[in-house]
Design an enzyme around this catalytic site. Structure first.
Site, PDB file in Angstrom:
ATOM      1  N   LYS A   1       1.154   3.850  -3.135  1.00 47.29           N
ATOM      2  CA  LYS A   1       0.645   5.205  -2.933  1.00 47.29           C
ATOM      3  C   LYS A   1       1.735   6.226  -3.255  1.00 47.29           C
ATOM      4  O   LYS A   1       1.461   7.289  -3.836  1.00 47.29           O
ATOM      5  CB  LYS A   1       0.145   5.396  -1.505  1.00 47.29           C
ATOM      6  CG  LYS A   1      -1.167   4.719  -1.206  1.00 47.29           C
ATOM      7  CD  LYS A   1      -2.311   5.225  -2.079  1.00 47.29           C
ATOM      8  CE  LYS A   1      -2.758   6.617  -1.709  1.00 47.29           C
ATOM      9  NZ  LYS A   1      -3.922   7.056  -2.528  1.00 47.29           N
TER      10      LYS A   1
ATOM     11  N   TYR B   1       0.834  -1.200   0.000  1.00 45.38           N
ATOM     12  CA  TYR B   1       0.000   0.000   0.000  1.00 45.38           C
ATOM     13  C   TYR B   1       0.872   1.255   0.000  1.00 45.38           C
ATOM     14  O   TYR B   1       0.714   2.136  -0.855  1.00 45.38           O
ATOM     15  CB  TYR B   1      -0.931   0.004   1.210  1.00 45.38           C
ATOM     16  CG  TYR B   1      -1.661   1.318   1.398  1.00 45.38           C
ATOM     17  CD1 TYR B   1      -2.648   1.716   0.494  1.00 45.38           C
ATOM     18  CD2 TYR B   1      -1.351   2.166   2.459  1.00 45.38           C
ATOM     19  CE1 TYR B   1      -3.312   2.927   0.653  1.00 45.38           C
ATOM     20  CE2 TYR B   1      -2.008   3.380   2.617  1.00 45.38           C
ATOM     21  CZ  TYR B   1      -2.988   3.749   1.719  1.00 45.38           C
ATOM     22  OH  TYR B   1      -3.641   4.953   1.873  1.00 45.38           O
TER      23      TYR B   1
END
Length: 337
Positions: free
Chosen positions: A143, A139
């Site tokens: 991102k 993640y």
């Protein structure tokens, strides 16, 4: 002005789309993949599109004649294969950037994440230029990759900016606070370590204000990333006890030492990886560290360049979350036969 909000059936996207709908002179367009949640948007006059941001023709369609894009969609989580995270957080962002520039969009606002800073250590007053040696999960990695695509697209005709809000608190949150409540109700929540660690959080009202500064503020503030948080950090366990009191739940009194618990979590993670289990382990190092380590953001850049003026809204945000949580429980409670 026409503004498109992606991820509008999620917590932040929905709240900002509804917030924009109250502003005179703004026509709001929204997209998401959960058709069941679109009614709350459409009843407020928001144009809703249901579809996938990996579908290029769909993305081209929703970006037509849009002045500003607020990209709140993405895949969050702390476990799982790299490919779904890359598709949702990087490829989808690339598709939106391409469609936005082709349609003549003037601004692109990205919701990034301060998870990119996390490395299992205590950090006080982290500034935007800090990066760990390696990202802790897919993640955070994706991102950051998505954010870099956005900032690289910035130019005089296409203003791009990214916000990194920390632990967003408010009604309709489905991530941090609901997890904490469930753990407590199951008797699994422990104060980890000394319990005096401080963290930055972001009341939803302050994040909406920061987004407004990106959408309606000066062009000179664009082209960079900003940490976003409430004016002052909080002791996380005091905040959790405040929440439990609002929900008429007991305070958290059970305790656990940090290092033994982190070692157990590491062993569980290793076994899950060795067995290639797709489900998230019940105990993970990142969960343990997030509740035990201090983690605060420096927001001086946002206050100086973005003219971000956060208020002390934590009590209000916790109260609205608690009220929303109670209402949801009442709606889902099975009738007594």
């Amino acid at each position: 002005m026409k503004v498109l909000v992606t991820g509008a059936t999620g917590f932040i996207g929905e709240r900002y789309a509804l917030h924009l709908a109250e502003r005179e002179g703004v026509e709001v367009f929204a997209c998401g993949r959960n058709r069941q949640k679109s009614g709350r948007l459409e009843i407020r006059g928001i144009h809703f599109f249901c579809g996938d941001l990996l579908d290029k023709p769909f993305v081209d369609h929703i970006c037509q004649q849009v002045d500003i894009v607020v990209h709140a969609a993405g895949l969050s989580g702390i476990w799982g294969d790299y490919r779904p995270y890359y598709a949702a957080n990087v490829v989808a962002t690339e598709n939106l950037l391409a469609a936005s520039r082709k349609s003549g969009t003037s601004r692109f606002v990205y919701i990034g994440s301060p998870s990119i800073y996390f490395d299992y250590k205590d950090h006080i007053n982290i500034s935007e230029d800090y990066l760990p040696v390696r990202f802790v999960d897919n993640y955070a990695r994706t991102k950051y990759q998505g954010e870099m695509r956005v900032l690289a697209a910035h130019n005089d005709q296409f203003g791009a900016v990214s916000l990194r809000p920390r632990l967003v608190i408010g009604a309709a949150d489905v991530n941090f606070l609901p997890r904490i409540i469930r753990l407590h109700q199951e008797g699994k929540l422990r104060v980890i370590g000394h319990g005096r660690n401080v963290v930055s959080v972001t009341s939803i009202g302050n994040l909406l204000h920061a987004l407004d500064r990106c959408v309606f503020g000066s062009e000179t503030a664009l082209g960079t990333a900003y940490n976003i948080a409430d004016p002052e950090p909080v002791r996380i366990w005091e905040m959790i006890d405040q929440l439990m009191a609002l929900l008429d739940l007991p305070a958290v009194t059970n305790r656990a030492p940090y290092w033994p618990l982190a070692s157990i979590a590491a062993a569980i993670e290793q076994s899950y990886r060795a067995l290639k289990k797709p489900q998230e382990p019940p105990l993970m190092r990142i969960k343990v560290a997030a509740l035990a380590k201090s983690f605060t953001l420096n927001i001086e850049k946002a206050t100086r360049q973005l003219e971000y003026r956060p208020r002390n809204l934590l009590k209000e945000s916790l109260t609205e979350f608690a009220e929303c949580w109670r209402m949801q429980k009442e709606v889902t409670r099975e009738p007594v036969s």
